[in-house]
Design a protein around this motif. Structure first.
Motif, PDB file in Angstrom:
ATOM      1  N   TYR A   1      -8.174   2.124  -2.697  1.00  0.00           N
ATOM      2  CA  TYR A   1      -7.187   1.976  -3.358  1.00  0.00           C
ATOM      3  C   TYR A   1      -7.211   0.573  -4.060  1.00  0.00           C
ATOM      4  O   TYR A   1      -6.882   0.222  -5.110  1.00  0.00           O
ATOM      5  CB  TYR A   1      -5.821   1.745  -2.227  1.00  0.00           C
ATOM      6  CG  TYR A   1      -4.628   1.754  -2.895  1.00  0.00           C
ATOM      7  CD1 TYR A   1      -3.913   2.912  -3.508  1.00  0.00           C
ATOM      8  CD2 TYR A   1      -3.785   0.637  -3.054  1.00  0.00           C
ATOM      9  CE1 TYR A   1      -2.526   3.070  -3.679  1.00  0.00           C
ATOM     10  CE2 TYR A   1      -2.184   0.500  -3.478  1.00  0.00           C
ATOM     11  CZ  TYR A   1      -1.909   1.805  -3.947  1.00  0.00           C
ATOM     12  OH  TYR A   1      -0.558   2.050  -4.500  1.00  0.00           O
TER      13      TYR A   1
ATOM     14  N   LEU B   1       0.955  -1.207  -0.044  1.00  0.00           N
ATOM     15  CA  LEU B   1       0.033  -0.059  -0.024  1.00  0.00           C
ATOM     16  C   LEU B   1       0.818   1.238   0.036  1.00  0.00           C
ATOM     17  O   LEU B   1       1.514   1.419   1.089  1.00  0.00           O
ATOM     18  CB  LEU B   1      -0.987  -0.036   1.378  1.00  0.00           C
ATOM     19  CG  LEU B   1      -1.897   1.373   1.506  1.00  0.00           C
ATOM     20  CD1 LEU B   1      -3.042   1.156   0.260  1.00  0.00           C
ATOM     21  CD2 LEU B   1      -2.630   0.952   2.827  1.00  0.00           C
ATOM     22  N   ASP B   2       0.717   1.962  -0.993  1.00  0.00           N
ATOM     23  CA  ASP B   2       1.358   3.251  -1.174  1.00  0.00           C
ATOM     24  C   ASP B   2       0.506   4.192  -1.736  1.00  0.00           C
ATOM     25  O   ASP B   2       0.115   4.468  -2.997  1.00  0.00           O
ATOM     26  CB  ASP B   2       2.469   2.998  -2.231  1.00  0.00           C
ATOM     27  CG  ASP B   2       3.438   4.358  -2.169  1.00  0.00           C
ATOM     28  OD1 ASP B   2       3.356   5.478  -1.969  1.00  0.00           O
ATOM     29  OD2 ASP B   2       4.846   4.128  -2.814  1.00  0.00           O
ATOM     30  N   THR B   3       0.238   5.190  -0.640  1.00  0.00           N
ATOM     31  CA  THR B   3      -0.951   6.175  -1.081  1.00  0.00           C
ATOM     32  C   THR B   3      -0.560   7.508  -1.951  1.00  0.00           C
ATOM     33  O   THR B   3      -1.129   8.068  -2.412  1.00  0.00           O
ATOM     34  CB  THR B   3      -1.489   6.880   0.193  1.00  0.00           C
ATOM     35  OG1 THR B   3      -0.645   7.601   0.871  1.00  0.00           O
ATOM     36  CG2 THR B   3      -2.249   5.544   1.047  1.00  0.00           C
ATOM     37  N   ARG B   4       0.787   7.510  -2.341  1.00  0.00           N
ATOM     38  CA  ARG B   4       1.485   8.542  -3.116  1.00  0.00           C
ATOM     39  C   ARG B   4       1.245   8.373  -4.723  1.00  0.00           C
ATOM     40  O   ARG B   4       1.229   8.949  -5.422  1.00  0.00           O
ATOM     41  CB  ARG B   4       3.031   8.716  -2.847  1.00  0.00           C
ATOM     42  CG  ARG B   4       3.169   8.926  -1.458  1.00  0.00           C
ATOM     43  CD  ARG B   4       4.574   8.811  -1.118  1.00  0.00           C
ATOM     44  NE  ARG B   4       5.287   7.578  -1.932  1.00  0.00           N
ATOM     45  CZ  ARG B   4       6.314   7.300  -2.341  1.00  0.00           C
ATOM     46  NH1 ARG B   4       7.434   8.170  -1.953  1.00  0.00           N
ATOM     47  NH2 ARG B   4       6.854   6.162  -2.621  1.00  0.00           N
TER      48      ARG B   4
ATOM     49  N   TYR C   1      -2.733   9.199  -8.549  1.00  0.00           N
ATOM     50  CA  TYR C   1      -1.730   8.304  -8.390  1.00  0.00           C
ATOM     51  C   TYR C   1      -0.492   8.357  -9.314  1.00  0.00           C
ATOM     52  O   TYR C   1       0.431   7.709  -9.415  1.00  0.00           O
ATOM     53  CB  TYR C   1      -2.271   7.037  -8.370  1.00  0.00           C
ATOM     54  CG  TYR C   1      -3.426   6.730  -7.185  1.00  0.00           C
ATOM     55  CD1 TYR C   1      -2.960   6.500  -5.732  1.00  0.00           C
ATOM     56  CD2 TYR C   1      -4.668   6.563  -7.415  1.00  0.00           C
ATOM     57  CE1 TYR C   1      -3.829   6.676  -4.959  1.00  0.00           C
ATOM     58  CE2 TYR C   1      -5.617   6.300  -6.350  1.00  0.00           C
ATOM     59  CZ  TYR C   1      -5.185   6.480  -5.175  1.00  0.00           C
ATOM     60  OH  TYR C   1      -6.109   6.079  -4.182  1.00  0.00           O
TER      61      TYR C   1
ATOM     62  N   GLY D   1       3.173   7.632   2.459  1.00  0.00           N
ATOM     63  CA  GLY D   1       2.013   8.279   2.526  1.00  0.00           C
ATOM     64  C   GLY D   1       1.117   8.370   3.775  1.00  0.00           C
ATOM     65  O   GLY D   1       1.688   8.136   4.968  1.00  0.00           O
ATOM     66  N   ARG D   2       0.013   8.779   3.656  1.00  0.00           N
ATOM     67  CA  ARG D   2      -0.803   9.145   4.753  1.00  0.00           C
ATOM     68  C   ARG D   2      -1.379   7.830   5.743  1.00  0.00           C
ATOM     69  O   ARG D   2      -1.555   6.757   5.007  1.00  0.00           O
ATOM     70  CB  ARG D   2      -1.839  10.011   4.567  1.00  0.00           C
ATOM     71  CG  ARG D   2      -2.768   9.523   3.537  1.00  0.00           C
ATOM     72  CD  ARG D   2      -3.889  10.471   2.861  1.00  0.00           C
ATOM     73  NE  ARG D   2      -4.789   9.841   1.853  1.00  0.00           N
ATOM     74  CZ  ARG D   2      -5.853   9.230   2.187  1.00  0.00           C
ATOM     75  NH1 ARG D   2      -6.400   8.882   3.594  1.00  0.00           N
ATOM     76  NH2 ARG D   2      -6.395   8.419   1.061  1.00  0.00           N
TER      77      ARG D   2
ATOM     78  N   ASP E   1      -9.905   3.534   3.046  1.00  0.00           N
ATOM     79  CA  ASP E   1      -8.970   4.018   2.265  1.00  0.00           C
ATOM     80  C   ASP E   1      -8.392   2.978   1.447  1.00  0.00           C
ATOM     81  O   ASP E   1      -8.135   2.814   0.066  1.00  0.00           O
ATOM     82  CB  ASP E   1      -7.644   4.718   3.031  1.00  0.00           C
ATOM     83  CG  ASP E   1      -8.431   6.080   3.626  1.00  0.00           C
ATOM     84  OD1 ASP E   1      -9.049   6.964   2.915  1.00  0.00           O
ATOM     85  OD2 ASP E   1      -8.060   6.281   4.958  1.00  0.00           O
TER      86      ASP E   1
ATOM     87  N   PRO F   1       0.616   2.788   5.613  1.00  0.00           N
ATOM     88  CA  PRO F   1       1.278   2.395   4.478  1.00  0.00           C
ATOM     89  C   PRO F   1       2.733   2.389   4.410  1.00  0.00           C
ATOM     90  O   PRO F   1       3.379   3.142   4.998  1.00  0.00           O
ATOM     91  CB  PRO F   1       0.575   3.256   3.511  1.00  0.00           C
ATOM     92  CG  PRO F   1       0.384   4.563   4.126  1.00  0.00           C
ATOM     93  CD  PRO F   1       0.020   4.088   5.765  1.00  0.00           C
TER      94      PRO F   1
ATOM     95  N   CYS G   1      -3.950   5.339   6.957  1.00  0.00           N
ATOM     96  CA  CYS G   1      -5.242   5.152   6.469  1.00  0.00           C
ATOM     97  C   CYS G   1      -6.259   4.401   7.417  1.00  0.00           C
ATOM     98  O   CYS G   1      -5.906   3.802   8.453  1.00  0.00           O
ATOM     99  CB  CYS G   1      -5.132   4.294   5.101  1.00  0.00           C
ATOM    100  SG  CYS G   1      -3.889   4.954   3.958  1.00  0.00           S
TER     101      CYS G   1
END
Length: 307
Positions: free
Chosen positions: A244, A183-186, A281, A233-234, A240, A230, A236
């Motif tokens: 994703y 998981l990489d929210t960026r 993304y 990133g932020r 979220d 993650p 979650c």
């Protein structure tokens, strides 16, 4: 994230941000990959060590959180921004004398078996990392568990996702999951085909993460649900992760439809299967571009379709 507002992160020396996400659990950001720190009477359990360049600052930040020693470092995967600080953190910690850990000179380093393989592989005449950074405890089965600071901790292997060596680390009483680079929210997830990653395994891992997490119901119970940290990133929550996962699944399905229609890789890229998600993304430059993500999805699906 749909949870109530979290406390503002403190800035530690070295430029790291320290966020208390639970009374006994902290998130360190700015050291490469995200770092989780569980603290208690038994000592500190650290998930991921960050980059080598930030290792001293990470040790200093942990010492500011707790006077207890680092007992365990758990790697969520083999990437340098997650394992680069292993040796420094392990040497700064202390072995657990009660259980006779296999690293008597410092904290134990735990990882899926593949992390040791990747870290000890040779590039020319030297291994990728010094032996002091290698995991001292590995496992190859689906679930490793331990009990620290009055809490059950599950280390759950996610095969063939971002790589072949990803794990989720689930702190059950704290209700926190450290997810690593699955998981990489960026950005779009990195599917590292050379190190055993796959798009199907990535989606399977995200589905597993959705199953682990309990949704927040603040209006009904005034309680936050499971917190998910993650790889980058932020912070979650379950919603979220669902968002994703759905994004990755939709792009996968679009690419598969184009493959089934006989389109080449260049034709698939030209069709822009990530349309609608690139603003949030996508990257046109840097290490992991939208093009590279689409290509990884394409090559993964083609490989899996071969008899």
């Amino acid at each position: 994230m749909r949870l109530g507002a979290q406390a503002a992160p403190a800035v530690a020396p070295g430029g790291l941000e320290v966020l208390e996400v639970r009374p006994n659990f902290f998130l360190l950001a700015g050291a490469g990959g995200s770092i989780g720190v569980q603290v208690g009477e038994d000592g500190a359990v650290v998930v991921d060590a960050g980059s080598a360049a930030s290792a001293a600052a990470v040790v200093d930040a942990i010492k500011r959180i707790t006077p207890k020693p680092i007992r365990y470092v758990i790697d969520t995967g083999p990437d340098a921004d997650h394992v680069g600080g292993n040796e420094v953190l392990a040497k700064a910690g202390e072995a657990d004398i009660r259980s006779g850990r296999r690293n008597p000179m410092g904290a134990a380093i735990l990882a899926a078996e593949g992390v040791l393989r990747h870290m000890s592989s040779t590039s020319g005449s030297a291994p990728a990392y010094p032996a002091g950074a290698w995991p001292t405890e590995t496992f190859h089965y689906a679930r490793k568990y331990m009990y620290w600071n009055g809490e059950a901790i599950e280390v759950l292997h996610q095969p063939a996702a971002h790589t072949d060596s990803d794990v989720f680390v689930f702190f059950r009483r704290s209700d926190v999951v450290v997810a690593g680079d699955v998981l990489d929210t960026r950005q779009f997830p990195v599917i590292d085909l050379e190190r055993g990653g796959s798009i199907q395994g990535e989606i399977a891992a995200l589905n597993r993460l959705v199953e682990l997490a309990v949704p927040s119901v603040p209006i009904v119970a005034r309680e936050a649900g499971t917190l998910v940290i993650p790889g980058h990133g932020r912070l979650c929550d379950q919603y979220d992760v669902i968002e994703y996962r759905d994004m990755v699944t939709i792009v996968r399905d679009r690419v598969r439809e184009l493959i089934d229609a006989g389109r080449s890789l260049e034709q698939v890229k030209a069709a822009n299967p990530a349309k609608g998600y690139t603003g949030r993304y996508g990257n046109s430059g840097g290490v992991w571009t939208t093009d590279r993500f689409v290509e990884a999805v394409y090559r993964s699906l083609v490989k899996e379709a071969k008899p």
